[in-house]
Design an enzyme around this catalytic site. Structure first.
Site, PDB file in Angstrom:
ATOM      1  N   SER A 106     -31.996  91.544 147.419  1.00 10.98           N
ATOM      2  CA  SER A 106     -32.603  91.107 148.792  1.00 10.98           C
ATOM      3  C   SER A 106     -33.517  92.487 149.153  1.00 10.98           C
ATOM      4  O   SER A 106     -33.168  93.572 148.839  1.00 10.98           O
ATOM      5  CB  SER A 106     -31.646  91.357 149.854  1.00 10.98           C
ATOM      6  OG  SER A 106     -32.172  91.186 151.270  1.00 10.98           O
ATOM      7  N   TYR A 142     -23.966  95.063 153.237  1.00 11.35           N
ATOM      8  CA  TYR A 142     -24.857  93.943 152.775  1.00 11.35           C
ATOM      9  C   TYR A 142     -25.981  94.886 151.808  1.00 11.35           C
ATOM     10  O   TYR A 142     -26.288  94.791 150.873  1.00 11.35           O
ATOM     11  CB  TYR A 142     -25.526  93.001 153.491  1.00 11.35           C
ATOM     12  CG  TYR A 142     -26.301  92.031 153.013  1.00 11.35           C
ATOM     13  CD1 TYR A 142     -25.737  91.019 152.099  1.00 11.35           C
ATOM     14  CD2 TYR A 142     -27.763  92.226 152.833  1.00 11.35           C
ATOM     15  CE1 TYR A 142     -26.465  90.195 151.645  1.00 11.35           C
ATOM     16  CE2 TYR A 142     -28.462  91.171 152.252  1.00 11.35           C
ATOM     17  CZ  TYR A 142     -27.877  90.147 151.651  1.00 11.35           C
ATOM     18  OH  TYR A 142     -28.677  89.090 150.973  1.00 11.35           O
TER      19      TYR A 142
HETATM   20  P1  NDP Z   1     -25.522  80.650 150.933  1.00 11.30           P
HETATM   21  O1  NDP Z   1     -24.536  81.346 151.737  1.00 11.30           O
HETATM   22  O2  NDP Z   1     -26.023  79.352 151.337  1.00 11.30           O
HETATM   23  O3  NDP Z   1     -24.803  80.491 149.429  1.00 11.30           O
HETATM   24  C1  NDP Z   1     -24.098  81.324 148.909  1.00 11.30           C
HETATM   25  C2  NDP Z   1     -23.329  80.921 147.520  1.00 11.30           C
HETATM   26  O4  NDP Z   1     -22.626  81.995 147.080  1.00 11.30           O
HETATM   27  C3  NDP Z   1     -22.646  79.684 148.060  1.00 11.30           C
HETATM   28  O5  NDP Z   1     -22.370  78.881 146.892  1.00 11.30           O
HETATM   29  C4  NDP Z   1     -21.106  80.338 148.021  1.00 11.30           C
HETATM   30  O6  NDP Z   1     -20.126  79.624 147.495  1.00 11.30           O
HETATM   31  C5  NDP Z   1     -21.256  81.537 146.929  1.00 11.30           C
HETATM   32  N1  NDP Z   1     -20.407  82.456 146.929  1.00 11.30           N
HETATM   33  C6  NDP Z   1     -19.912  83.431 147.767  1.00 11.30           C
HETATM   34  N2  NDP Z   1     -18.759  84.211 146.997  1.00 11.30           N
HETATM   35  C7  NDP Z   1     -18.700  83.789 145.872  1.00 11.30           C
HETATM   36  C8  NDP Z   1     -17.712  84.074 145.072  1.00 11.30           C
HETATM   37  N3  NDP Z   1     -16.731  85.072 145.413  1.00 11.30           N
HETATM   38  N4  NDP Z   1     -17.636  83.407 143.938  1.00 11.30           N
HETATM   39  C9  NDP Z   1     -18.462  82.397 143.741  1.00 11.30           C
HETATM   40  N5  NDP Z   1     -19.535  82.038 144.703  1.00 11.30           N
HETATM   41  C10 NDP Z   1     -19.690  82.744 145.434  1.00 11.30           C
HETATM   42  O7  NDP Z   1     -26.420  81.845 150.781  1.00 11.30           O
HETATM   43  P2  NDP Z   1     -27.989  81.649 149.825  1.00 11.30           P
HETATM   44  O8  NDP Z   1     -28.300  80.698 149.031  1.00 11.30           O
HETATM   45  O9  NDP Z   1     -28.950  82.283 150.944  1.00 11.30           O
HETATM   46  O10 NDP Z   1     -27.959  83.225 149.108  1.00 11.30           O
HETATM   47  C11 NDP Z   1     -27.894  83.043 147.659  1.00 11.30           C
HETATM   48  C12 NDP Z   1     -28.210  84.640 147.222  1.00 11.30           C
HETATM   49  O11 NDP Z   1     -29.871  85.031 147.772  1.00 11.30           O
HETATM   50  C13 NDP Z   1     -27.429  85.504 147.923  1.00 11.30           C
HETATM   51  O12 NDP Z   1     -27.156  86.594 146.609  1.00 11.30           O
HETATM   52  C14 NDP Z   1     -28.228  86.243 148.867  1.00 11.30           C
HETATM   53  O13 NDP Z   1     -27.553  87.529 149.369  1.00 11.30           O
HETATM   54  C15 NDP Z   1     -29.523  86.207 148.298  1.00 11.30           C
HETATM   55  N6  NDP Z   1     -30.657  86.589 149.432  1.00 11.30           N
HETATM   56  C16 NDP Z   1     -30.556  85.429 150.759  1.00 11.30           C
HETATM   57  C17 NDP Z   1     -31.590  85.315 151.424  1.00 11.30           C
HETATM   58  C18 NDP Z   1     -31.517  84.232 152.604  1.00 11.30           C
HETATM   59  O14 NDP Z   1     -32.465  84.597 153.577  1.00 11.30           O
HETATM   60  N7  NDP Z   1     -31.059  83.275 152.409  1.00 11.30           N
HETATM   61  C19 NDP Z   1     -32.314  86.801 151.649  1.00 11.30           C
HETATM   62  C20 NDP Z   1     -32.191  87.764 150.528  1.00 11.30           C
HETATM   63  C21 NDP Z   1     -31.344  87.601 149.595  1.00 11.30           C
HETATM   64  P3  NDP Z   1     -19.133  78.832 148.857  1.00 11.30           P
HETATM   65  O15 NDP Z   1     -20.166  77.649 149.054  1.00 11.30           O
HETATM   66  O16 NDP Z   1     -18.103  78.368 148.205  1.00 11.30           O
HETATM   67  O17 NDP Z   1     -19.051  79.693 150.004  1.00 11.30           O
END
Ligand code: NDP
Length: 254
Positions: free
Chosen positions: A154, A177
């Site tokens: 990020s 974070y």
């Molecule tokens: P979401 O919260 O929509 O999705 C996160 C995903 O990670 C979900 O599928 C969740 O599963 C999964 N997850 C969390 N913990 C675990 C675990 N222990 N094992 C397996 N899966 C896990 O977030 P985003 O799609 O927005 O984020 C995706 C990536 O992008 C992240 O790394 C985030 O930090 C990064 N990011 C996002 C930004 C944004 O603006 N959205 C900005 C910058 C970076 P479950 O459904 O079971 O909770």
């Protein structure tokens, strides 16, 4: 027997991508976009039922998608997933460490209010699991003609931008974070150094501020665009960069 061998050779010629946290959000959209390029998608999901529902959705759209039970902080899940990919495909072409959590609010005096538990839990998912996933899958990535690792970071992991008063993220402080993503970026640099001279490239991605459960509806970017950086870095050609930090092709300050 000959036919089975033939099928195995044919299946290994297709690119195989594993995306963690792919049941929703940016991970799911990345799966869709890579799948539409003809890449076989292994959708990692900590809740297998959610992974299967996501895979069914993509199959309806013509994508070869399969769900993999994968809680990235559970060593048994990582081991089982590694063994299953080894047995079925004998290699991995693309690993996207996309699973991530944000367990604290952004802004405010988070250095003094964030709990040690939140710090540890955030690092567990956002940093340590990316290291253990990569270590587990590296032998299979080395069997690919063009292994690609994408660490989903990020812009909030940028130390340079956090230190610069007036930068777009200067006020967006969230210690657990931000520090976890800065550590992930350090890992990208170190891993790229280790993998110099191999066919594997590793880069950090900033997806943008994207409308997902994490990004909230206040985010300006649609998910379809938020997946593009991961897709680009997962499909880099042989002349592409390694050891970098990018958003839509533009380098970001570490
Ligand atoms: P979401 O919260 O929509 O999705 C996160 C995903 O990670 C979900 O599928 C969740 O599963 C999964 N997850 C969390 N913990 C675990 C675990 N222990 N094992 C397996 N899966 C896990 O977030 P985003 O799609 O927005 O984020 C995706 C990536 O992008 C992240 O790394 C985030 O930090 C990064 N990011 C996002 C930004 C944004 O603006 N959205 C900005 C910058 C970076 P479950 O459904 O079971 O909770």
């Amino acid at each position: 027997m000959a036919r089975r061998n033939e099928e195995r050779v044919m299946s290994t010629e297709k690119k195989i991508a594993l995306i963690s946290g792919a049941n929703k959000g940016i991970g799911f959209e990345t799966a869709r976009q890579l799948g539409k390029q003809g890449i076989t998608i292994l959708l990692g999901a900590r809740d297998l039922a959610k992974g299967q529902a996501a895979a069914e959705q993509l199959k309806k759209e013509g994508v070869d998608a399969r769900a993999v039970k994968l809680d990235v902080v559970k060593p048994d899940d990582v081991k089982a997933a590694t063994e299953s990919v080894a047995n079925e495909f004998g290699k991995l072409d693309i690993l996207i460490n996309n699973a991530g959590v944000m367990l604290e609010p952004i802004g405010g005096n988070t250095t003094t209010t964030v709990s040690e538990e939140t710090l540890r839990d955030t690092f567990e998912t956002n940093f340590f699991s990316a290291v253990s996933m990569t270590n587990a899958f590296l032998p299979l990535l080395k069997k690919s003609d063009a292994g690609r690792i994408v660490n989903v970071s990020s812009i909030l992991g940028s130390l340079a931008l956090h230190a610069a008063e007036g930068s777009p993220i200067y006020e967006a402080k969230a210690l657990a974070y931000d520090a976890s993503k800065a550590a992930l970026n350090a890992y990208t640099i170190h891993l790229a150094h280790d993998l110099k001279g191999t066919k594997i490239k590793v880069n950090s991605a900033h997806p943008g501020w994207v409308k997902t459960d994490m990004g909230t509806d206040a985010a300006p970017m649609e998910i379809v665009d938020g997946a593009k950086t991961e897709v680009q870095l997962a499909t880099l050609g042989a002349d592409g960069p390694t050891g970098g930090f990018f958003h839509l092709g533009e380098a970001i300050s570490w």
